[in-house]
Design an enzyme around this catalytic site. Structure first.
Site, PDB file in Angstrom:
ATOM      1  CG  ASP A  36       2.973  16.999  31.868  1.00 16.31           C
ATOM      2  OD1 ASP A  36       3.626  17.216  30.829  1.00 16.31           O
ATOM      3  OD2 ASP A  36       2.088  17.766  32.275  1.00 16.31           O
ATOM      4  CG  ASN A  38       9.584  14.169  29.940  1.00 15.06           C
ATOM      5  OD1 ASN A  38       9.691  13.950  31.134  1.00 15.06           O
ATOM      6  ND2 ASN A  38       9.141  13.272  29.087  1.00 15.06           N
ATOM      7  N   GLY A  39       9.639  18.537  29.019  1.00 16.80           N
ATOM      8  CA  GLY A  39      10.042  19.746  28.308  1.00 16.80           C
ATOM      9  C   GLY A  39      10.426  20.850  29.285  1.00 16.80           C
ATOM     10  CG  HIS A  53      10.836  13.920  25.379  1.00 15.80           C
ATOM     11  ND1 HIS A  53       9.764  14.141  26.209  1.00 15.80           N
ATOM     12  CD2 HIS A  53      10.662  14.748  24.321  1.00 15.80           C
ATOM     13  CE1 HIS A  53       8.968  15.053  25.664  1.00 15.80           C
ATOM     14  NE2 HIS A  53       9.504  15.444  24.524  1.00 15.80           N
ATOM     15  CB  SER A  81      -1.666  11.735  23.905  1.00 17.57           C
ATOM     16  OG  SER A  81      -1.415  12.964  23.248  1.00 17.57           O
ATOM     17  CB  THR A  82      -4.641  10.124  19.798  1.00 17.17           C
ATOM     18  OG1 THR A  82      -5.392  10.574  20.926  1.00 17.17           O
ATOM     19  CG2 THR A  82      -4.719   8.620  19.731  1.00 17.17           C
ATOM     20  CG  LEU A 147       5.128  -3.923  36.733  1.00 17.83           C
ATOM     21  CD1 LEU A 147       4.162  -3.380  37.791  1.00 17.83           C
ATOM     22  CD2 LEU A 147       6.304  -2.959  36.576  1.00 17.83           C
ATOM     23  NE  ARG A 210      -3.435  19.785  30.900  1.00 18.25           N
ATOM     24  CZ  ARG A 210      -2.849  20.972  31.046  1.00 18.25           C
ATOM     25  NH1 ARG A 210      -3.463  21.955  31.649  1.00 18.25           N
ATOM     26  NH2 ARG A 210      -1.638  21.183  30.563  1.00 18.25           N
ATOM     27  CB  ILE A 211      -7.897  13.175  33.115  1.00 17.27           C
ATOM     28  CG1 ILE A 211      -8.435  13.349  34.535  1.00 17.27           C
ATOM     29  CG2 ILE A 211      -7.810  11.694  32.807  1.00 17.27           C
ATOM     30  CD1 ILE A 211      -9.778  12.681  34.754  1.00 17.27           C
ATOM     31  CD  GLU A 223      -8.936   7.798  46.339  1.00 17.58           C
ATOM     32  OE1 GLU A 223      -8.642   8.972  46.608  1.00 17.58           O
ATOM     33  OE2 GLU A 223     -10.070   7.322  46.500  1.00 17.58           O
TER      34      GLU A 223
END
Ligand code: FPP
Length: 257
Positions: A36, A38-39, A53, A81-82, A147, A210-211, A223
């Protein structure tokens, strides 16, 4: 050691001071990152959001390299995200082109470094060209043992859970399984992240706490590590700081010490 990295002078995570303090017996197996800010990063410097971005891709590259150098098992990065379709068409198009460009440009190097790339989300709603590139990247790196890099594109956790419920309901309907066969493990094994350890550590830069509909099932006991730094300014050292903070936490999983 990470091979070939665009000839850029990048930070080698093993040379950072904080690396010496890492407890390699207590590494998080799966780190999830909400990329989160970038803007905000771009706007602060009077640049177009899209340049934020683009800078975010550079950070992702550095963080993938660092996570691989640390020996992290899986890294999931939230790329789209959707709900992100609500953004202006021009930004959505820019992001889709960026994912495509990322695959073109970086797949050789990711493969050379034993990274297994996977996409999670509603991939079938992306353009045919992007889907072809995604399939080819996944196929090419499928047997890699380093990875696991999960890129969440057109991903929403509620959407993933809803799709999973439908898959399982169909299995019951077709008499492939009985209702009694459904348990937590069964559900876990039908999510987009099947086969990947549950999330141990969530990193969210840029100050929001937030998630945002990300891996809700998978991060039940994760965590959290938050920072004010915007994603384009996030450095491998910040990843180390997050891991060090994680290693100080006492995880009880609902039990007692
Ligand atoms: C959130 O920041 C970021 C996104 C919606 C896009 C994330 C995508 C990248 C970092 C590109 C790299 C990804 C790949 C897979 C190559 P925001 O735009 O919401 O930031 P703001 O909250 O400051 O506006």
């Amino acid at each position: 050691m990470w091979k070939r990295w665009f000839g850029k002078t990048n930070e080698d995570v093993t040379k950072l001071e904080a690396y010496k303090s890492i407890d390699f017996d207590k590494l998080p197996k799966h780190i999830a990152i909400i990329m989160d800010g970038n803007g905000r990063w771009a706007q602060k410097q009077g640049l177009m959001r899209t340049l934020g971005h683009r800078a975010g891709v550079e950070t992702l590259r550095e963080v993938v390299k660092a996570a691989s150098g640390l020996g992290i098992r899986a890294l999931t990065a939230y790329a789209f995200s959707t709900e992100n379709w609500k953004r202006p068409d021009s930004e959505v198009k820019f992001l889709m082109d960026l994912f495509s460009e990322y695959l073109d440009r970086e797949i050789d190097e990711l493969h050379e470094n034993n990274v297994k790339i996977r996409f999670i989300g509603r991939i079938e709603e992306l353009s045919d060209l992007l889907q072809t590139k995604i399939e080819s990247a996944q196929l090419r790196t499928a047997n890699n043992t380093g990875l696991i890099l999960n890129l969440a594109v057109n991903y929403g956790s509620r959407d993933e859970i809803t799709r999973t419920v439908k898959i399982i309901a169909n299995k019951v309907k077709n008499n492939e399984i009985k209702i009694e066969d459904i348990n937590e493990n069964f559900i876990t094994n039908h999510l987009d992240t099947a086969g990947i350890p549950e999330v141990d550590l969530v990193i969210r830069p840029s100050g929001d706490l937030r998630i945002s509909n990300f891996l809700l099932w998978q991060m039940a006991y994760a965590e959290f590590w938050f920072t004010e730094i915007n994603w384009p300014d996030f450095k491998p050292n910040d990843l180390l700081q997050a891991v060090l903070s994680y290693q100080k936490r006492e995880r009880r999983f609902g039990g007692l010490k």
